[in-house]
Design a protein around this motif. Structure first.
Motif, PDB file in Angstrom:
ATOM      1  N   MET A  69      27.126   8.401  76.289  1.00 48.89           N
ATOM      2  CA  MET A  69      25.890   8.057  76.963  1.00 48.89           C
ATOM      3  C   MET A  69      24.933   7.281  76.062  1.00 48.89           C
ATOM      4  SD  MET A  69      25.062   8.370  79.959  1.00 48.89           S
ATOM      5  CE  MET A  69      23.717   7.651  80.773  1.00 48.89           C
ATOM      6  N   PRO A  70      24.837   7.623  74.763  1.00 44.67           N
ATOM      7  CA  PRO A  70      23.898   6.861  73.938  1.00 44.67           C
ATOM      8  C   PRO A  70      24.227   5.371  73.899  1.00 44.67           C
ATOM      9  CG  PRO A  70      24.825   8.688  72.690  1.00 44.67           C
ATOM     10  CD  PRO A  70      25.486   8.678  74.010  1.00 44.67           C
ATOM     11  N   THR A  71      25.509   5.019  73.910  1.00 44.01           N
ATOM     12  CA  THR A  71      25.888   3.605  73.875  1.00 44.01           C
ATOM     13  C   THR A  71      25.427   2.898  75.137  1.00 44.01           C
ATOM     14  OG1 THR A  71      27.815   4.161  72.533  1.00 44.01           O
ATOM     15  CG2 THR A  71      27.828   2.003  73.614  1.00 44.01           C
ATOM     16  N   PHE A  93      12.845   2.111  74.433  1.00 44.68           N
ATOM     17  CA  PHE A  93      13.093   3.298  75.254  1.00 44.68           C
ATOM     18  C   PHE A  93      13.549   4.437  74.355  1.00 44.68           C
ATOM     19  CE2 PHE A  93      15.871   5.979  77.855  1.00 44.68           C
ATOM     20  CZ  PHE A  93      15.038   6.253  78.915  1.00 44.68           C
ATOM     21  N   GLU A  94      12.963   5.601  74.531  1.00 43.15           N
ATOM     22  CA  GLU A  94      13.319   6.761  73.720  1.00 43.15           C
ATOM     23  C   GLU A  94      14.105   7.759  74.552  1.00 43.15           C
ATOM     24  OE1 GLU A  94      10.066   8.492  71.629  1.00 43.15           O
ATOM     25  OE2 GLU A  94       9.319   6.555  70.938  1.00 43.15           O
ATOM     26  N   TYR A  95      15.100   8.362  73.934  1.00 39.16           N
ATOM     27  CA  TYR A  95      15.932   9.374  74.596  1.00 39.16           C
ATOM     28  C   TYR A  95      16.476  10.325  73.540  1.00 39.16           C
ATOM     29  CZ  TYR A  95      19.820   6.578  72.848  1.00 39.16           C
ATOM     30  OH  TYR A  95      20.694   5.908  72.050  1.00 39.16           O
TER      31      TYR A  95
END
Length: 96
Positions: free
Chosen positions: A1-3, A13-15
């Motif tokens: 998901m991070p990719t 965008f922060e996650y």
């Protein structure tokens, strides 16, 4: 998901994520069903892990290291879903 987030989200965008994006130098990624490196991809539930080359020369993976990584990501993911962000040792009492 991070990719995927790194590729589609707007700049800045922060996650939060357990893994790191393959676009930022990470050498491996894993989700519930699959693992990936720069050279191969495979199903996470096979023993031994079966490598399918992505392109070019496939470099063999370290089977134990990849299995340990898969198990660690799954364990932390399970803990977060079950107990949230709380790290409470009393939840482990009576378990072996």
């Amino acid at each position: 998901m991070p990719t995927i987030l790194e590729l589609i989200a707007p700049q800045g965008f922060e996650y939060m994520s357990l893994g790191t994006s393959l676009t930022t130098g990470s050498r491996q990624g894993v989700n519930y069903g699959f693992w990936i490196t720069r050279h191969a991809i495979g199903k996470a539930d096979t023993v031994p892990l079966v490598e399918e080359p992505i392109e070019g020369d496939m470099q063999p993976i370290d089977q134990q290291a990849m299995q340990d990584y898969i198990n660690a990501i799954r364990s932390v993911s399970w803990w977060r879903a079950k107990y949230g962000a709380t790290l409470d040792e009393t939840k482990l009492e009576g378990r072996e």
